[in-house]
Scaffold this active site. Structure first.
Site, PDB file in Angstrom:
ATOM      1  CD  GLU A 228     -22.143  75.490  61.792  1.00  0.00           C
ATOM      2  OE1 GLU A 228     -23.021  75.979  62.541  1.00  0.00           O
ATOM      3  OE2 GLU A 228     -21.079  75.006  62.221  1.00  0.00           O
ATOM      4  CE  LYS A 230     -21.439  68.122  61.923  1.00  0.00           C
ATOM      5  NZ  LYS A 230     -21.759  68.005  63.378  1.00  0.00           N
ATOM      6  CG  ASP A 261     -17.600  74.268  62.558  1.00  0.00           C
ATOM      7  OD1 ASP A 261     -16.498  73.706  62.665  1.00  0.00           O
ATOM      8  OD2 ASP A 261     -18.380  74.414  63.517  1.00  0.00           O
ATOM      9  CG  ASP A 296     -17.316  68.618  63.963  1.00  0.00           C
ATOM     10  OD1 ASP A 296     -16.614  69.590  64.285  1.00  0.00           O
ATOM     11  OD2 ASP A 296     -18.560  68.633  63.957  1.00  0.00           O
ATOM     12  CG  ASP A 328     -18.988  75.455  67.146  1.00  0.00           C
ATOM     13  OD1 ASP A 328     -19.186  75.096  68.329  1.00  0.00           O
ATOM     14  OD2 ASP A 328     -19.602  74.962  66.181  1.00  0.00           O
TER      15      ASP A 328
HETATM   16  C1  RNT Z   1     -22.410  71.452  65.055  1.00  0.00           C
HETATM   17  C2  RNT Z   1     -22.196  72.846  64.617  1.00  0.00           C
HETATM   18  C3  RNT Z   1     -22.903  73.886  65.437  1.00  0.00           C
HETATM   19  C4  RNT Z   1     -22.853  73.656  66.923  1.00  0.00           C
HETATM   20  C5  RNT Z   1     -23.359  74.793  67.772  1.00  0.00           C
HETATM   21  C6  RNT Z   1     -23.661  74.359  69.163  1.00  0.00           C
HETATM   22  O1  RNT Z   1     -21.612  70.554  64.401  1.00  0.00           O
HETATM   23  O2  RNT Z   1     -20.842  73.127  64.552  1.00  0.00           O
HETATM   24  O3  RNT Z   1     -22.418  75.138  65.100  1.00  0.00           O
HETATM   25  O4  RNT Z   1     -21.563  73.335  67.343  1.00  0.00           O
HETATM   26  O5  RNT Z   1     -24.400  75.420  67.158  1.00  0.00           O
HETATM   27 ZN    ZN Z   2     -20.299  75.160  64.146  1.00  0.00          ZN
END
Ligand code: RNT
Ligand code: ZN
Length: 421
Positions: A228, A230, A261, A296, A328
């Site tokens: 993931e 960001k 996300d 975010d 999330d």
């Molecule tokens: C953080 C990510 C991640 C967390 C969780 C707790 O920016 O979105 O996924 O929110 O793992």
């Molecule tokens: Zn996340």
């Protein structure tokens, strides 16, 4: 007239209206029942976990101090039970490593093992639910300088690699025990507050760490790895090592899942159009459905246009098996059981709305270049009696159809949550 009779009557009329549009509401409800949504454990306790961590770090934040948050695994499971009893359908539950049950013993993150999740696995089994998992790379002294898997400090980097390896084993044990693969998702907070001089070295470190973590082949029937990215976090505003491009490239080259996300891009950028594009190159994807408000901020998911558009992308017949829907968000300013319930009901509602579209007609109009018909139908669909189908679906699944679910949460608050000091 009883409420159920009213709902039945409204549904009959709605069924006819949709049929006139070429939509089979029964088929839509059957399709909906087969799409699980993974509820994230961390809404239940503001991403606290059970290690007694003082502070949530990693550049994420849960604001608010609504009373009654879960303090133990039993409390968290009881709260989740309550929420799940108010959400139609069978879903999944998503855990973080910091929610290990260690019987009061301190267990290092690189020593967590399936036995620490036996309670969670038993619980999920008793509910016929699958589990998903996440290594925890924050709220820990070895993450305090903001670098984990991308650290230049070899001891730290190795520690976090071992944590990742331990977590994949836990994921595999969960998937095996429950007969449905666990998606184990890697998110790290690593990044720079201010302009870096070298953006490459930490990314090379991260790539090396991931390759070490994923070196052992795990049966895809038990565990699937996701990564993931960001754009920024609090304290990593200038450069996040695990950026979207980094992980998309990584996932494509390593045949891994990429996690999108909804709050991790520029504020006006949606993940809607990334889903289909990414699926052309990666085997499957994981979604973290969230709602950013100006940043975010991980607000509770509501039935926005963006959510509906996400649902339209993932509910396509050839997509449902390749997209894992996770939530999330973490709002500590409202009742947490209600937060889960509102967000998940909205996700399911959005999926239902997406499934109640005359897809063939829309595709035909588009293919023929008739964008007038496409737009006209898309807009007419918005005011068809979607709520009547939703309420009928809730009744069939044995959960409250309307706002009366809140009475149950209020009762739970009065008897259970308020007793937590
Ligand atoms: C953080 C990510 C991640 C967390 C969780 C707790 O920016 O979105 O996924 O929110 O793992
Ligand atoms: Zn996340």
């Amino acid at each position: 007239m009883s409420d159920t009779t009213k709902i039945d009557k409204a549904y009959e009329l709605a069924r006819e209206r949709y049929a006139e549009m070429g939509v089979d509401t029964e088929k839509a409800m059957a399709a909906l029942a087969s799409i699980p949504v993974s509820l994230h454990c961390w809404q239940g306790d503001d991403v606290g976990g059970f290690e007694g961590a003082g502070e949530l770090t990693g550049g994420i934040q849960a604001t608010g101090n609504y009373p009654g948050k879960a303090r133990t695994a039993d409390e968290l499971r009881a709260d989740a039970d309550k929420a799940l009893s108010l959400i139609p359908g069978t879903h999944r539950f998503n855990l973080h490593a910091m929610y290990a049950e260690t019987g009061g013993k301190k267990v290092e993150r690189d020593e967590v093992a399936p036995e620490h999740f036996a309670g969670w696995i038993d619980w999920a089994k008793s509910k016929g639910m699958g589990l998903d998992f996440n290594p925890s790379y924050f709220s820990h002294p070895l993450a305090d300088d903001g670098f984990t898997l991308s650290s230049r400090d070899e001891a730290k980097r190795a520690y976090w690699v071992r944590h990742g390896i331990a977590c994949r084993k836990i994921g595999a044990a969960m998937g095996k025990a429950l007969g449905t693969p666990t998606v184990t998702n890697v998110w790290i907070p690593d990044g720079f507050k201010d302009t870096p001089a070298d953006r490459e070295t930490p990314r090379r470190q991260l790539m090396k760490s991931l390759d070490e973590m994923f070196a052992e082949e795990i049966d895809a029937a038990h565990n699937l790895d996701a990564v993931e990215g960001k754009l920024f976090g609090i304290g990593s505003e200038s450069c996040v090592i695990g950026s979207h491009e980094f992980y998309l490239g990584y996932a494509i080259s390593r045949n891994k899942l990429v996690c999108l996300d909804a709050g991790h891009y520029h504020p006006t950028e949606s993940i809607v159009d990334k889903i289909g594009a990414a699926l052309m190159f990666v085997p499957e994807i994981l979604l973290h459905v969230s709602r950013g408000v100006r940043w975010d901020s991980d607000h509770v998911v509501t039935l926005t246009d963006d959510l509906r558009a996400i649902a339209e992308e993932v509910s396509l017949p050839d997509r449902v098996k390749r997209v894992h829907i996770g939530l999330d968000f973490f709002d500590a300013s409202i009742n947490r059981v209600a937060a889960w319930t509102i967000g998940t009901r909205c996700m399911v509602k959005a999926l239902l709305a997406a499934l109640l579209r005359p897809l063939e007609t829309l595709h035909e109009a588009e293919a023929a270049g008739d964008f007038t018909t496409r737009l006209a139908l898309q807009e007419e669909l918005k005011t068809l009696p979607f709520g009547a189908v939703w309420e009928a679906y809730c009744v069939r699944k044995g959960v409250p159809a309307g706002a009366e679910w809140l009475d149950e949460v209020r009762a739970y608050e009065a008897t259970v949550l308020s007793a937590r000091a």
